[in-house]
Each structure stands twice: as structure tokens, then as C-alpha cells.
Design a protein around this motif. Sequence first.
Motif, mmCIF file in Angstrom:
data_model
loop_
_atom_site.group_PDB
_atom_site.id
_atom_site.type_symbol
_atom_site.label_atom_id
_atom_site.label_comp_id
_atom_site.label_asym_id
_atom_site.label_seq_id
_atom_site.Cartn_x
_atom_site.Cartn_y
_atom_site.Cartn_z
ATOM 1 N N PHE A 72 0.886 -1.166 0.000
ATOM 2 C CA PHE A 72 0.000 0.000 0.000
ATOM 3 C C PHE A 72 0.925 1.218 0.000
ATOM 4 C CE2 PHE A 72 -2.598 3.216 2.042
ATOM 5 C CZ PHE A 72 -3.836 3.022 1.450
ATOM 6 N N THR A 73 0.825 2.052 -1.018
ATOM 7 C CA THR A 73 1.815 3.113 -1.204
ATOM 8 C C THR A 73 1.120 4.448 -1.479
ATOM 9 O OG1 THR A 73 2.079 2.949 -3.610
ATOM 10 C CG2 THR A 73 3.259 1.316 -2.305
ATOM 11 N N VAL A 74 1.875 5.528 -1.331
ATOM 12 C CA VAL A 74 1.329 6.874 -1.565
ATOM 13 C C VAL A 74 2.319 7.655 -2.425
ATOM 14 C CG1 VAL A 74 0.683 9.063 -0.476
ATOM 15 C CG2 VAL A 74 0.065 6.899 0.634
ATOM 16 N N ARG A 75 1.820 8.285 -3.476
ATOM 17 C CA ARG A 75 2.674 9.219 -4.239
ATOM 18 C C ARG A 75 2.471 10.622 -3.690
ATOM 19 N NH1 ARG A 75 4.105 9.878 -10.661
ATOM 20 N NH2 ARG A 75 5.589 8.295 -10.031
ATOM 21 N N ASP A 125 6.329 21.749 -3.256
ATOM 22 C CA ASP A 125 5.634 22.554 -4.284
ATOM 23 C C ASP A 125 6.622 23.412 -5.063
ATOM 24 O OD1 ASP A 125 3.099 21.654 -3.568
ATOM 25 O OD2 ASP A 125 2.720 23.314 -2.172
ATOM 26 N N TRP A 126 7.872 23.462 -4.607
ATOM 27 C CA TRP A 126 8.893 24.340 -5.202
ATOM 28 C C TRP A 126 8.465 25.810 -5.141
ATOM 29 C CZ3 TRP A 126 13.151 21.619 -5.579
ATOM 30 C CH2 TRP A 126 13.123 20.292 -6.042
ATOM 31 N N VAL A 127 7.704 26.152 -4.094
ATOM 32 C CA VAL A 127 7.277 27.541 -3.885
ATOM 33 C C VAL A 127 7.604 27.869 -2.433
ATOM 34 C CG1 VAL A 127 5.297 29.116 -3.769
ATOM 35 C CG2 VAL A 127 5.362 27.345 -5.548
ATOM 36 N N ASP A 162 6.199 7.129 -2.932
ATOM 37 C CA ASP A 162 6.634 7.377 -4.305
ATOM 38 C C ASP A 162 6.863 8.895 -4.413
ATOM 39 O OD1 ASP A 162 6.805 7.699 -7.027
ATOM 40 O OD2 ASP A 162 4.868 6.780 -7.488
ATOM 41 N N CYS A 163 8.122 9.282 -4.606
ATOM 42 C CA CYS A 163 8.516 10.679 -4.365
ATOM 43 C C CYS A 163 8.593 11.511 -5.641
ATOM 44 C CB CYS A 163 9.851 10.700 -3.636
ATOM 45 S SG CYS A 163 9.773 9.867 -2.037
ATOM 46 N N SER A 164 7.535 12.243 -5.895
ATOM 47 C CA SER A 164 7.491 13.166 -7.021
ATOM 48 C C SER A 164 7.482 14.587 -6.481
ATOM 49 C CB SER A 164 6.240 12.866 -7.871
ATOM 50 O OG SER A 164 6.283 13.588 -9.070
ATOM 51 N N SER A 165 7.144 15.567 -7.306
ATOM 52 C CA SER A 165 7.077 16.946 -6.820
ATOM 53 C C SER A 165 6.264 17.800 -7.789
ATOM 54 C CB SER A 165 8.491 17.526 -6.661
ATOM 55 O OG SER A 165 9.062 17.803 -7.926
ATOM 56 N N PHE A 209 16.463 14.875 -10.611
ATOM 57 C CA PHE A 209 16.318 16.005 -9.673
ATOM 58 C C PHE A 209 15.435 15.691 -8.466
ATOM 59 C CE2 PHE A 209 12.047 17.905 -10.574
ATOM 60 C CZ PHE A 209 11.667 17.069 -11.607
ATOM 61 N N GLN A 210 14.612 14.644 -8.540
ATOM 62 C CA GLN A 210 13.747 14.330 -7.382
ATOM 63 C C GLN A 210 14.348 13.234 -6.497
ATOM 64 O OE1 GLN A 210 9.472 15.635 -9.339
ATOM 65 N NE2 GLN A 210 10.111 13.544 -9.692
ATOM 66 N N VAL A 211 15.495 12.690 -6.924
ATOM 67 C CA VAL A 211 16.109 11.601 -6.130
ATOM 68 C C VAL A 211 16.435 12.061 -4.696
ATOM 69 C CG1 VAL A 211 18.082 10.024 -5.965
ATOM 70 C CG2 VAL A 211 16.966 10.406 -8.186
ATOM 71 N N PRO A 212 16.958 13.284 -4.498
ATOM 72 C CA PRO A 212 17.254 13.697 -3.112
ATOM 73 C C PRO A 212 16.009 13.698 -2.219
ATOM 74 C CG PRO A 212 18.376 15.140 -4.666
ATOM 75 C CD PRO A 212 17.448 14.279 -5.487
ATOM 76 N N LEU A 213 14.840 13.872 -2.813
ATOM 77 C CA LEU A 213 13.599 13.852 -2.020
ATOM 78 C C LEU A 213 13.334 12.430 -1.523
ATOM 79 C CD1 LEU A 213 11.488 16.032 -4.512
ATOM 80 C CD2 LEU A 213 12.640 16.826 -2.421
ATOM 81 N N ALA A 214 13.518 11.463 -2.434
ATOM 82 C CA ALA A 214 13.320 10.051 -2.056
ATOM 83 C C ALA A 214 14.356 9.635 -1.009
ATOM 84 C CB ALA A 214 13.436 9.170 -3.298
#
Length: 358
Positions: A229-232, A237-239, A264-267, A282-287
Motif C-alpha cells: 500500500f503506497t502513496v505518491r 511545491d517548489w514555492v 513514491d517521491c514526485s514533486s 532532480f527528485q532523487v534527493p527527495l526520495a
Amino acid sequence: MPTKHLFDPLTIKSVTLRNRIGVSPMCQYSAEDGRLTDWHLVHLGTRALGGAGLVIVEATAVAPEGRITPGDAGLWSEQQIEPLARVNRFLKQHGTIPGIQLAHAGRKASAARPWEGGAHLADDAGGWPTVAPSAVAFGGDLPKVPSALTEAGISHVQGQFVDAARRALAAGCEWLELHSAHGYLSHEFLSPLSNQRIDRYGGSFENRLRFLLETVRVVRAVWPDRLPFTVRLSCTDWVPGAWDIDQSVELARQLRAEDVDLIDCSSGGAVPDAKIPVAPGFQVPLADRIRREAGIATAAVGLITEPLQADDIISHNCADLVLLGREWLRDPIWPIRAARVLGKSAALSLPVQYARAW
Ligand code: FNR
Ligand code: XEN
């Protein structure tokens, strides 16, 4: 702990992916009344033959008004189960775990398909009224002002997520992802840019999390414990002053406590004018941060295109799983090629029909 690599299996609960390469959910805008079509069978089936460990079926609306466009996939009716089950059977037959993303588009719903311009459709031109946490429009090409959901409306939508999860299970999905990213309904509750409520679903950090945490709780109750069970999330928000990675880390800790297995780490996606530092990985550091600081498994996504790049993400423990989006559209057998580059061809189980070509 031995170093993990891209072609090592990944086990979460009772499910084992044959490698750590997944198809990121990607709307095809090619469903008919929410039902998947031959397009989906061939498109997703081809990626299974190409070696994907996991396919996450595109954002699948839990209600008709939660579709981004009239061509979105849906699971609001029993008629939508069998077309999805057909795709899932094919994926499983070829060694790929079938996953699905359940979604509600909130104020970004009721738009034309991208190749028809992508702008909001008027209610008398195939569109429909939209809902959101607050009566604030997204802007740009999506100017429709949504109705603010009442508390009864919030419970109703949460019930729609539960019903859709039951249907996903009936269709044979073995991996569930709740879409809480890209400026759609659940992310709209998280971000102060779109959530201006003054009740218990808005204002404080704790209140802005409430919609997602409650939804996770009720959906988790019907989704078997044995299945992932996962969440993206849009992790930022980059704001400045809006939703950010620090809040995402704390949210991930709370999701972990609700038996969420992976983030699941998007932005991005909350507002049209954010300045997003788009670059390879560019989103790898978030994960990486969520994985380390919240102690939960993560998927990395976003401009991951090269085999060594993907393998490094896994071997440096930045994420447990790599999801590719557009690269799959350029190369439906990306894992087969990546395995050759990484010297891992033995780890592949090629379809017998193709094996002599390799
Ligand atoms: C997407 N993306 C996306 N994300 C999501 O959470 N649900 C979805 O249904 C879709 N739909 C979608 C359609 C298309 C055509 C594209 C290109 C993208 C975002 C996607 O899953 C992924 O996060 C991004 O594309 C970034 O990864 P890549 O493409 O740089 O590998
Ligand atoms: C902020 C990136 C958004 C990329 N897209 C995401 C979609 C569909 C359109 C493209 C989604 O999440 N459903």
C-alpha cells in the motif's frame, strides 16, 4: 546489509518484484467511460514483456468527476473491473506485478485531453463541475472555480476511494498507490496554496494532513495487509512557504504508522508558475531524505533514463525502487537493454518468443 542493485528483487509484504524497475503511472487518456481498452493491454503488456518488475496503471479516477479528462481510467463502477483484470492477467503471466494508482483530480478535473489542448472544458462542452478543498481556481488553462467540499462531501469521496480499492483488488491488482501529488485533490488538501479552509481539514499542518491520513486509514482497512500500500507525494511545491520536503518527511512518518509501505517521491503541480529545477534525477534527493529520515521505503522518479544512473540510486540506498515514465515511451524494452549494460542479462526472464534474439 549487502549492497542492493537494480536487478535484485524487491519484496514488500507478500509481493516480490523481479527487479527494481517500475512503470510510473502515466495517463493514456484512452479509456472508454473509465474502462481500459486494447490500447492499455498492448501499451502496458509490452512493458511487461520488456522486463518491468512493476506496472502501475495510470491515475484511475474513483469518481467520474475526479477524472482529469473524459478519457481517464476509472474504477467507480463494476463494469470497469473486467477490462482492468484482463490487463492484470497479462502482466502477471509475464512476470510483472500489476499495480494501480487511485486518484481524484479535484480542481484540475474536467479538462480536454492533452492532444486536444488540455484546457478546462466548459460544462456545456463535455466538462463538469469540479470540487476541491477551497473554492480557488488553479489558474492558467484551468480557470474553473471548484466548489469547496463540505465535510459530508469529504466523507463521500473517501468512501469512493474505498469502493475503488475493493474493485482494484477484485481486478487482481497487487500494489495500490494513492495519488497525493501533482496538484490533484489529496495534494490540494496538503498544500496551503490550494487549501484555505478554516475547519479541521485546513489551516494547521495537522489539519491539512487530515484528508490524506483519513483516506489512507479507510482504504488500508479494505486493502489486504499482505499487499503493498503506497502513496505518491509531491514532496515539495517548489514555492517558498508552501508544501515542502520537511513537511513531507513528517507526513511520511505518519503514513508509515498507518501501515503505508512505500512513498513514491514526485514533486510540483500545485500551481502553474512554480520554478522547478528540472534536471536528471532532480527528485532523487527527495526520495533519499524521506527514506533516511522517515524510515520508510521509497521510489525515485523523474528524469531517470540511464542504466548506471538507476543502479546508482539503488546501490547508494537513495531509494528502494526506480520508476521510469517517459523513457518507457521511447524504449519499451528498457530493462532488457539496461541488463546488458550492467552485465545482468542472466537476471532477466525474457519471453521465450524473444529469447533467441538476445
Ligand atoms: C505522467 N505522470 C503521471 N503521474 C502520476 O502520478 N499519475 C499519472 O497518471 C501520470 N500521468 C502521466 C502521463 C504522461 C503522459 C506523463 C509523461 C507523465 C508523471 C509520471 O508518472 C512521472 O512521474 C513523470 O513523467 C516523471 O518521470 P519521467 O518521465 O521523467 O521518467
Ligand atoms: C507535475 C508533473 C505532472 C505530470 N503529469 C501528471 C499527471 C498527468 C499529467 C502529467 C498525473 O499525475 N495524473
